[in-house]
Design a protein around this motif. Structure first.
Motif, PDB file in Angstrom:
ATOM      1  N   GLY A 114       0.804  -1.220   0.000  1.00 66.28           N
ATOM      2  CA  GLY A 114       0.000   0.000   0.000  1.00 66.28           C
ATOM      3  C   GLY A 114       0.831   1.262   0.000  1.00 66.28           C
ATOM      4  O   GLY A 114       0.402   2.279  -0.510  1.00 66.28           O
ATOM      5  N   GLY A 115       2.039   1.192   0.586  1.00 68.16           N
ATOM      6  CA  GLY A 115       2.881   2.386   0.680  1.00 68.16           C
ATOM      7  C   GLY A 115       3.083   3.030  -0.678  1.00 68.16           C
ATOM      8  O   GLY A 115       3.010   4.241  -0.823  1.00 68.16           O
TER       9      GLY A 115
ATOM     10  N   ASN B 214       3.913  12.446   9.731  1.00 65.66           N
ATOM     11  CA  ASN B 214       3.445  11.062   9.615  1.00 65.66           C
ATOM     12  C   ASN B 214       2.293  10.956   8.625  1.00 65.66           C
ATOM     13  O   ASN B 214       2.223  10.034   7.819  1.00 65.66           O
ATOM     14  CB  ASN B 214       2.961  10.540  10.979  1.00 65.66           C
ATOM     15  CG  ASN B 214       4.095  10.399  11.974  1.00 65.66           C
ATOM     16  OD1 ASN B 214       5.266  10.384  11.590  1.00 65.66           O
ATOM     17  ND2 ASN B 214       3.754  10.326  13.246  1.00 65.66           N
ATOM     18  N   GLN B 215       1.367  11.932   8.723  1.00 64.07           N
ATOM     19  CA  GLN B 215       0.190  11.889   7.858  1.00 64.07           C
ATOM     20  C   GLN B 215       0.570  12.144   6.405  1.00 64.07           C
ATOM     21  O   GLN B 215       0.016  11.528   5.491  1.00 64.07           O
ATOM     22  CB  GLN B 215      -0.844  12.920   8.342  1.00 64.07           C
ATOM     23  CG  GLN B 215      -1.490  12.517   9.661  1.00 64.07           C
ATOM     24  CD  GLN B 215      -1.999  13.698  10.467  1.00 64.07           C
ATOM     25  OE1 GLN B 215      -2.053  14.821   9.965  1.00 64.07           O
ATOM     26  NE2 GLN B 215      -2.375  13.464  11.713  1.00 64.07           N
TER      27      GLN B 215
ATOM     28  N   GLU C 103       3.383  11.311   5.121  1.00 61.99           N
ATOM     29  CA  GLU C 103       4.011  10.045   4.753  1.00 61.99           C
ATOM     30  C   GLU C 103       2.947   9.000   4.386  1.00 61.99           C
ATOM     31  O   GLU C 103       3.085   8.263   3.427  1.00 61.99           O
ATOM     32  CB  GLU C 103       4.848   9.564   5.941  1.00 61.99           C
ATOM     33  CG  GLU C 103       5.493   8.209   5.788  1.00 61.99           C
ATOM     34  CD  GLU C 103       6.786   8.285   5.000  1.00 61.99           C
ATOM     35  OE1 GLU C 103       7.387   9.383   5.007  1.00 61.99           O
ATOM     36  OE2 GLU C 103       7.158   7.293   4.377  1.00 61.99           O
ATOM     37  N   ALA C 104       1.881   8.965   5.173  1.00 62.71           N
ATOM     38  CA  ALA C 104       0.822   7.980   4.953  1.00 62.71           C
ATOM     39  C   ALA C 104      -0.152   8.433   3.871  1.00 62.71           C
ATOM     40  O   ALA C 104      -1.044   7.684   3.485  1.00 62.71           O
ATOM     41  CB  ALA C 104       0.063   7.713   6.251  1.00 62.71           C
TER      42      ALA C 104
ATOM     43  N   ASN D  29      -2.433  10.863   4.127  1.00 63.41           N
ATOM     44  CA  ASN D  29      -3.752  11.322   4.562  1.00 63.41           C
ATOM     45  C   ASN D  29      -3.707  12.569   5.460  1.00 63.41           C
ATOM     46  O   ASN D  29      -4.319  12.590   6.510  1.00 63.41           O
ATOM     47  CB  ASN D  29      -4.521  10.188   5.256  1.00 63.41           C
ATOM     48  CG  ASN D  29      -3.900   9.799   6.588  1.00 63.41           C
ATOM     49  OD1 ASN D  29      -2.787  10.227   6.903  1.00 63.41           O
ATOM     50  ND2 ASN D  29      -4.610   9.027   7.373  1.00 63.41           N
ATOM     51  N   PRO D  30      -2.957  13.606   5.051  1.00 66.96           N
ATOM     52  CA  PRO D  30      -2.979  14.818   5.879  1.00 66.96           C
ATOM     53  C   PRO D  30      -4.319  15.519   5.734  1.00 66.96           C
ATOM     54  O   PRO D  30      -5.056  15.258   4.780  1.00 66.96           O
ATOM     55  CB  PRO D  30      -1.854  15.667   5.278  1.00 66.96           C
ATOM     56  CG  PRO D  30      -1.820  15.278   3.853  1.00 66.96           C
ATOM     57  CD  PRO D  30      -2.198  13.817   3.815  1.00 66.96           C
TER      58      PRO D  30
END
Lengths: 288, 447
Positions: B24-25, B95-96, B98-99, B101-102
């Motif tokens: 998923g990354g 982090n968001q 990176e993921a 979803n900010p």
């Protein structure tokens, strides 16, 4: 040579008793002073906080403070408390059931890979919860489940230490003969577990519950990373938030203190109710 | 064997989750890349109803956003909240990002903007309707800090500021017959006289470095500069060292105290009259009110002492509203950010909720900010700050590694306060550590 027989007598001599009591007294004082300080601070008016003796009362203002803290920000504090009770209370209950079943299975059933699984679980005890928070965040982000109740609840229902304790305890306290008897009487494996084994394992399960309850209640880092919706916060995170904006809204300083006092009440209640079980649970493993 | 299957099942679920995380990354970062291409090219309105997420730690921000939501049924903004930036929120933003979803919009302080820019976390909203035209509404220095050295780019809309001035104990100065200082030279002389009265003229913060940065800012220095991708580091610049030597002298001669700020000890020094002035930002007015309640009516505000004849002030604090990379609705997000930080109704609500001091010149003239304040003997203190805000130099630039800079300077300052080294030496060593910190992140450092 005469020292040996007197050693038991020495342990009970008035001097050693006094010393022991003194040490206990000092530690009690050491642990209770911060709580006393917190209690006193929560009874004060904002202006008196820095200007009066921190360990004694000035104007009694506790009721007004409680009203203030419970109504601030559209009465968000009761919601945080409820969230904490859900995360910690329900989460640790589920964790205890899962850990109890898992530990019991590892103790009572022989199957290939049993030791491997147990060792992996045991390794899990060594990994601090803080180190797992970020990977968990990234995994939950993949399924779009961050900032939900489940993002804090699901990781909380896993307790490797609980599995370990349940296995050790089940191995020593649930006799194989009893299980044989239950099977001969026609009980299935699940029924045997819930109606026979669980009763024998109660002290261990209560211990697991208490440990996990405290662990979830105090687990601050996971909700900090996962949650952005104020209505999902546990009370620890909510109070921390308030504390970081004290400069902008000075009355929050007092609300953080009063809120902290309120937030330790459930922990105290749980401990008082369950400490009897906990003591026997901790002791039993060590004597074996 | 019946029993084994759930356990094996659990193990395989764990394995699957791990695999999903790895696979998923990639898709996440692809999504982000597409999003930023669209945003940089143009800033078109989206069709249909839009919902935005906005992260802010301003207490009571929900009430302000509600006003917007009522007026804009097609663009609904959902508030997310958490601790203030450096207490965890910035790390969460990274982090968001990176993921993937900010939130669409987030609150970022001026000193943290370059870090987000360097990590490619912001959307350039310079091309969005109304953004460039809003420049003249804002106090000069704030605009140069949201452009981050690029002429046509705008990476955030300024929200609030912290122009600095001098809070002083009018009663104590009058009683002791000491003139209220207007230059740093007079301030040092007054410090000696105050010391004779068994008090300190002020407390110098060795742990919260933003105050010292404000002093250097006032002197016309800058700790960083950037042209394109290249950064310059100026912690040991002439102005910076001048200010450091000045305060170093006061500390050496025991003319200022060095209590840790924001502690009870520190509150007490101000409450009991052990400290006579505090050179601080506009929001400091509330800190004194809450920390030193016994001194009501005794404080006044004057412009901060100057190095020459020319008036200049520093700035301490302030934040912006930025649009994160990957937002699908940069146009709507920019419109909301503009409304939040330029409209009168939003300003009034923000002042009411959290005492935010606006970044627009008009906002600073609002009735709520022109009245006398009882705690300060009914002085119209905000006038002083408004005038100060207009004289804040525009040269100051924040760097991409401010957390590291603050830590290193603070370590050096604390050591200097306890007799090891000097403030200037702390700056010199931070100059080196900062240069290598930038280089280790692959950020080019120029002369």
């Amino acid at each position: 040579m005469s020292a040996t027989p007197s050693s038991t007598a020495y342990r009970q001599s008035p001097v050693s008793r006094t010393v022991a009591m003194l040490v206990l007294g000092v530690f009690t004082l050491y642990f209770l002073t911060p709580i006393w300080w917190l209690f006193i601070a929560a009874t004060k008016e904002r202006g008196d906080l820095t200007t009066t003796n921190p360990l004694w009362f000035s104007d009694l203002n506790l009721v007004e403070n409680l009203q203030g803290v419970f109504s601030y920000g559209d009465a968000i504090l009761p919601r945080w408390l409820l969230n904490s009770v859900l995360y910690a209370g329900v989460g640790s209950l589920v964790a205890t059931v899962l850990a109890g079943m898992c530990g019991y299975a590892l103790a009572k059933y022989a199957f290939p890979g049993r030791e491997v699984i147990f060792n992996v679980v045991l390794g899990g005890v060594l990994v601090p919860a803080t180190a797992l928070a970020l990977p968990l965040f990234l995994i939950f982000a993949q399924v779009g489940a961050t900032n939900t109740f489940w993002s804090v609840f699901l990781p909380s229902i896993v307790s490797p230490f609980g599995v370990y304790l349940a296995r050790i305890y089940a191995a020593s306290s649930v006799p194989d003969e009893l299980l044989e008897a239950a099977r001969l009487d026609g009980a299935g494996e699940v029924r045997t577990f819930f109606s026979v084994s669980v009763r024998l394992m109660v002290p261990a399960l209560v211990t697991v519950y208490l440990f996990q309850f405290v662990a979830i209640w105090n687990n601050f880092f996971l909700p900090l990373i996962m949650l952005r919706d104020e209505r999902l916060f546990p009370v620890t995170l909510g109070l921390y938030n308030w504390n970081t904006v004290v400069n902008q809204v000075p009355e929050l300083r007092l609300y953080v203190l009063t809120g902290s006092l309120v937030s330790i009440v459930p922990l105290i209640v749980v401990f008082l109710l369950l400490q009897r079980f906990w003591r026997s649970g901790l002791g039993t493993g060590s004597v074996k | 064997m019946k029993i084994t299957s759930p356990l094996l099942g659990a193990a395989s679920v764990a394995l699957l989750l791990t695999l999903a995380a790895c696979g998923g990354g990639d898709s996440g970062s692809e999504g982000a890349a597409e999003g930023d291409g669209a945003a940089a090219a143009d800033c078109e309105p989206s069709d249909g109803e839009v919902s935005l997420t906005f992260f802010s730690w301003v207490p009571g921000i929900e009430g302000v956003v509600d006003i917007w939501n009522e007026q804009n049924p097609d663009v609904q903004v959902e508030v997310q909240t958490g601790p203030n930036g450096n207490s965890g929120t910035y790390q969460n933003f990274f982090n968001q990002l990176e993921a993937g979803n900010p939130p669409d919009l987030g609150q970022i302080e001026f000193d943290a903007l370059p870090n987000f820019r360097v990590q490619d976390g912001l959307t350039d909203i310079g091309g969005c309707e109304g953004v460039m035209d809003s420049q003249e509404q804002f106090v000069d220095w704030t605009w140069s800090q949201v452009q981050l050295g690029e002429e046509d780019a705008v990476y955030a809309i300024p929200q609030d500021t912290g122009p600095m001035a001098m809070f002083y104990r009018e009663d104590l100065f009058t009683e002791a017959g000491i003139e209220v200082p207007t230059t740093w030279e007079e301030y040092a002389a007054a410090a000696e006289q105050v010391r004779e009265n068994d008090a300190y003229i002020t407390n110098f913060s060795t742990s919260d470095i933003n105050q010292f940065a404000g002093f250097v800012w006032q002197a016309g220095g800058s700790w960083f500069g950037n042209e394109g991708d290249t950064w310059q580091v100026g912690l040991d610049s002439e102005e910076s060292v001048q200010v450091a030597d000045y305060w170093n002298g006061l500390i050496q001669d025991d003319l200022v105290s060095t209590l840790p700020p924001w502690t009870t000890e520190w509150d007490n020094a101000y409450n009991s009259g052990d400290a006579w002035t505090w050179i601080s930002a506009v929001w400091g007015a509330n800190s004194i009110m809450s920390g030193a309640p016994d001194t009501e009516g005794s404080w006044r505000v004057a412009p901060m002492p100057t190095w020459g004849d020319e008036q200049a002030a520093g700035n301490w604090g302030g934040s912006t509203t930025a649009v994160f990379k990957g937002s699908e609705h940069p146009h709507e997000a920019a419109q909301f950010a503009l409304w939040l930080n330029t409209s009168e109704e939003a300003h009034e609500a923000l002042i009411e909720a959290a005492n935010l001091y606006p970044a627009t010149t008009e906002g600073q003239q609002l009735p709520a900010l022109s009245e006398g304040v009882p705690f300060y003997g009914d002085q119209e203190i905000y006038q002083v700050f408004t005038e100060a805000g207009a004289t804040v130099p525009t040269e100051w630039t924040w760097g991409p590694t401010m957390t590291q800079v603050y830590n290193d300077v603070s370590d050096g300052f604390s050591a200097a306060a306890s007799g090891n080294g000097s403030l200037a030496e702390a700056l010199t060593s931070t100059q080196e550590s900062t240069t290598s910190a930038l280089e280790s992140q692959g950020i080019p450092v120029g002369e």
